[in-house]
Motif scaffolding. Structure first.
Motif, PDB file in Angstrom:
ATOM      1  N   ARG A  80       0.837  -1.204   0.000  1.00  0.00           N
ATOM      2  CA  ARG A  80       0.000   0.000   0.000  1.00  0.00           C
ATOM      3  C   ARG A  80       0.864   1.243   0.000  1.00  0.00           C
ATOM      4  O   ARG A  80       0.641   2.189  -0.802  1.00  0.00           O
ATOM      5  CB  ARG A  80      -0.912  -0.005   1.229  1.00  0.00           C
ATOM      6  N   SER A  88       2.496   1.547  -3.390  1.00  0.00           N
ATOM      7  CA  SER A  88       1.564   1.949  -4.467  1.00  0.00           C
ATOM      8  C   SER A  88       1.170   3.413  -4.339  1.00  0.00           C
ATOM      9  O   SER A  88       1.151   4.181  -5.334  1.00  0.00           O
ATOM     10  CB  SER A  88       0.301   1.073  -4.412  1.00  0.00           C
ATOM     11  N   ILE A  89       0.824   3.872  -3.152  1.00  0.00           N
ATOM     12  CA  ILE A  89       0.458   5.276  -2.932  1.00  0.00           C
ATOM     13  C   ILE A  89       1.637   6.186  -3.246  1.00  0.00           C
ATOM     14  O   ILE A  89       1.486   7.245  -3.871  1.00  0.00           O
ATOM     15  CB  ILE A  89      -0.042   5.485  -1.497  1.00  0.00           C
ATOM     16  N   SER A 135       4.053   5.561  -5.310  1.00  0.00           N
ATOM     17  CA  SER A 135       4.244   5.596  -6.770  1.00  0.00           C
ATOM     18  C   SER A 135       3.209   6.497  -7.429  1.00  0.00           C
ATOM     19  O   SER A 135       3.535   7.285  -8.345  1.00  0.00           O
ATOM     20  CB  SER A 135       4.130   4.162  -7.316  1.00  0.00           C
ATOM     21  N   ALA A 136       1.928   6.417  -6.968  1.00  0.00           N
ATOM     22  CA  ALA A 136       0.885   7.279  -7.551  1.00  0.00           C
ATOM     23  C   ALA A 136       1.168   8.752  -7.261  1.00  0.00           C
ATOM     24  O   ALA A 136       0.969   9.627  -8.115  1.00  0.00           O
ATOM     25  CB  ALA A 136      -0.474   6.868  -6.984  1.00  0.00           C
ATOM     26  N   GLU A 155      -6.023   8.362  -9.993  1.00  0.00           N
ATOM     27  CA  GLU A 155      -5.311   7.088  -9.774  1.00  0.00           C
ATOM     28  C   GLU A 155      -4.863   6.945  -8.327  1.00  0.00           C
ATOM     29  O   GLU A 155      -4.892   5.846  -7.752  1.00  0.00           O
ATOM     30  CB  GLU A 155      -4.097   7.024 -10.711  1.00  0.00           C
ATOM     31  N   VAL A 164      -5.736   3.819  -6.218  1.00  0.00           N
ATOM     32  CA  VAL A 164      -4.653   3.009  -5.633  1.00  0.00           C
ATOM     33  C   VAL A 164      -4.784   2.979  -4.116  1.00  0.00           C
ATOM     34  O   VAL A 164      -4.642   1.935  -3.479  1.00  0.00           O
ATOM     35  CB  VAL A 164      -3.274   3.550  -6.065  1.00  0.00           C
ATOM     36  N   THR A 165      -5.083   4.154  -3.561  1.00  0.00           N
ATOM     37  CA  THR A 165      -5.215   4.209  -2.100  1.00  0.00           C
ATOM     38  C   THR A 165      -6.356   3.335  -1.630  1.00  0.00           C
ATOM     39  O   THR A 165      -6.240   2.601  -0.645  1.00  0.00           O
ATOM     40  CB  THR A 165      -5.446   5.658  -1.652  1.00  0.00           C
ATOM     41  N   ASP A 221      -7.773   0.728  -3.246  1.00  0.00           N
ATOM     42  CA  ASP A 221      -7.480  -0.702  -3.468  1.00  0.00           C
ATOM     43  C   ASP A 221      -6.445  -1.235  -2.467  1.00  0.00           C
ATOM     44  O   ASP A 221      -6.580  -2.332  -1.918  1.00  0.00           O
ATOM     45  CB  ASP A 221      -6.978  -0.912  -4.897  1.00  0.00           C
ATOM     46  N   ALA A 222      -5.370  -0.439  -2.233  1.00  0.00           N
ATOM     47  CA  ALA A 222      -4.312  -0.877  -1.303  1.00  0.00           C
ATOM     48  C   ALA A 222      -4.857  -1.000   0.114  1.00  0.00           C
ATOM     49  O   ALA A 222      -4.546  -1.946   0.853  1.00  0.00           O
ATOM     50  CB  ALA A 222      -3.141   0.089  -1.343  1.00  0.00           C
TER      51      ALA A 222
END
Length: 405
Positions: free
Chosen positions: A178, A181-182, A184-185, A236, A240-241, A243-244
């Protein structure tokens, strides 16, 4: 002519053959004399040995006669003593025999009674062991079953702990993914915004520099595109936040479920362990009571066996006293019933004393004869000894000569 006859005669010299004959005669005489002296020595040694044998034989005979006399004197003394105290012996030993018989009978009864009681208790012990084993079998089975459940529950706890560790790892991984991913976004948003600012700066410069309308238009389109990219990056980030976080929430929920399972498994294991300890304690207490009862019977049997052994020892001691008293009583009765044997033994002792006195005279006479013969033949025996020594010396010399060669 008369003058020649009156002249002194000159001594005539002996011939060599005459001298040799004289030497031979002298040697023969010396040899005969030596041989005679050696024969005398041999005969003297033989006579001394014969005298010594006769003396030794007489002394041995005297010793045998003395030993036989001492044995008969002891027997006679014992018979006289028994005859003098006959009534006392009969009274005392008769009482001892009767007392020993009573003691033998009593101890025999004790032995029989103790052995019978011990045999009966051994049968009871065997039956008690069988009964105890039968009664304890279900409790032992319950304890073993409870132990099996406890061990199985413990294995369940171990498996639940492994599942919790796995779920913890998964939750940690979801949280890390998580964050990654956050991050990276967010980096994508930062990049889009940086490109937007760059394009906006170029558009501003183009307007300030009165650039061509087409170039301005192209930059305006680029700004619009970059704005769309920024909005898309921002959208995104939200996706992403969400989903993670959903993955993290699922991992946390799974971890919580596994911890609940662990707690339940631990409660079941604790209950199973308590049940096993209770069953085990119940079985061990019953087993201890059974063993105490068996050991009580074993102690009674051991005590009875010891009592029987002690009674046997007392029986044997009484039997020995009985035999000793009976032997003394039999001896007294035999002596009292055979006075002629005492009389015969007394006469035999007197006769043996006379014979020993005579034999002592023979021994003394032979001893004196041996001493006298040794004194008279001392010279002859010494000559024989010297001759033997000379022979040995000659032999040694010959051997030494042969060795040196």
């Amino acid at each position: 002519m008369e003058d020649r006859q009156s002249a002194p005669e000159e001594p005539q010299e002996k011939s060599p053959s005459s001298t040799a004959d004289d030497a031979l005669v002298a040697a023969r005489g010396a040899a005969q004399s030596a041989a005679s002296r050696l024969r005398e020595g041999v005969n003297a040694v033989r006579d001394v040995r014969a005298a010594a044998r006769r003396h030794s034989s007489a002394r041995a005979r005297l010793r045998e006669m003395t030993e036989a006399l001492e044995a008969d004197e002891a027997a006679l003394e014992r018979r006289d003593e028994v005859a003098a105290t006959y009534e006392q012996i009969v009274e005392e030993q008769g009482a001892a025999v009767a007392e020993a018989k009573a003691e033998i009978s009593r101890q025999r009864e004790l032995v029989e009674r103790a052995e019978q009681r011990a045999a009966s208790l051994e049968e009871q012990l065997e039956q008690l062991r069988e009964n105890n084993e039968e009664e304890l079998r279900p409790y032992k089975r319950l304890a073993e079953t409870a132990r099996g459940r406890s061990e199985e529950a413990s294995r369940g706890v171990s498996e639940a702990k492994r599942a919790v560790r796995t779920a913890e790892g998964q939750a940690k991984d979801a949280a890390e993914r998580r964050e990654q991913s956050i991050s990276s976004a967010n980096r994508a948003i930062d990049s889009s915004q940086a490109r937007l600012r760059k394009v906006e700066e170029e558009l501003r410069k183009a307007r300030d520099g009165h650039a061509a309308a087409g170039a301005v238009k192209q930059l305006q389109d680029d700004v619009t595109t970059e704005l769309a990219h920024v909005e898309a990056a921002r959208a995104e980030v939200s996706v992403v936040t969400r989903d993670a976080q959903s993955a993290v929430d699922a991992a946390q929920t799974h971890l919580w479920t596994q911890k609940k399972s662990l707690e339940e498994a631990q409660r079941e294991a604790d209950a199973a362990r308590r049940e096993y300890e209770s069953r085990k304690q119940d079985y061990e207490e019953r087993l201890a009571r059974a063993r105490d009862a068996e050991e009580d019977l074993e102690d009674q049997i051991s005590s009875l066996r010891k009592e029987a052994e002690e009674a046997k020892a007392a029986h044997d001691e009484a039997a020995e006293r009985h035999d000793e008293a009976q032997a003394l009583l039999d001896e007294a009765e035999e002596v009292h019933a055979t006075p002629e044997e005492t009389k015969r033994l007394r006469a035999s002792v007197a006769a043996q004393r006379a014979e020993i006195e005579a034999q002592q005279g023979v021994v003394d006479e032979l001893a004196e004869g041996e001493r006298s013969l040794r004194t008279s033949t001392r010279g002859s025996r010494l000559v024989l000894l010297a001759a033997a020594v000379a022979v040995v010396v000659v032999i040694v010399a010959i051997v030494a000569l042969i060795v040196t060669r």
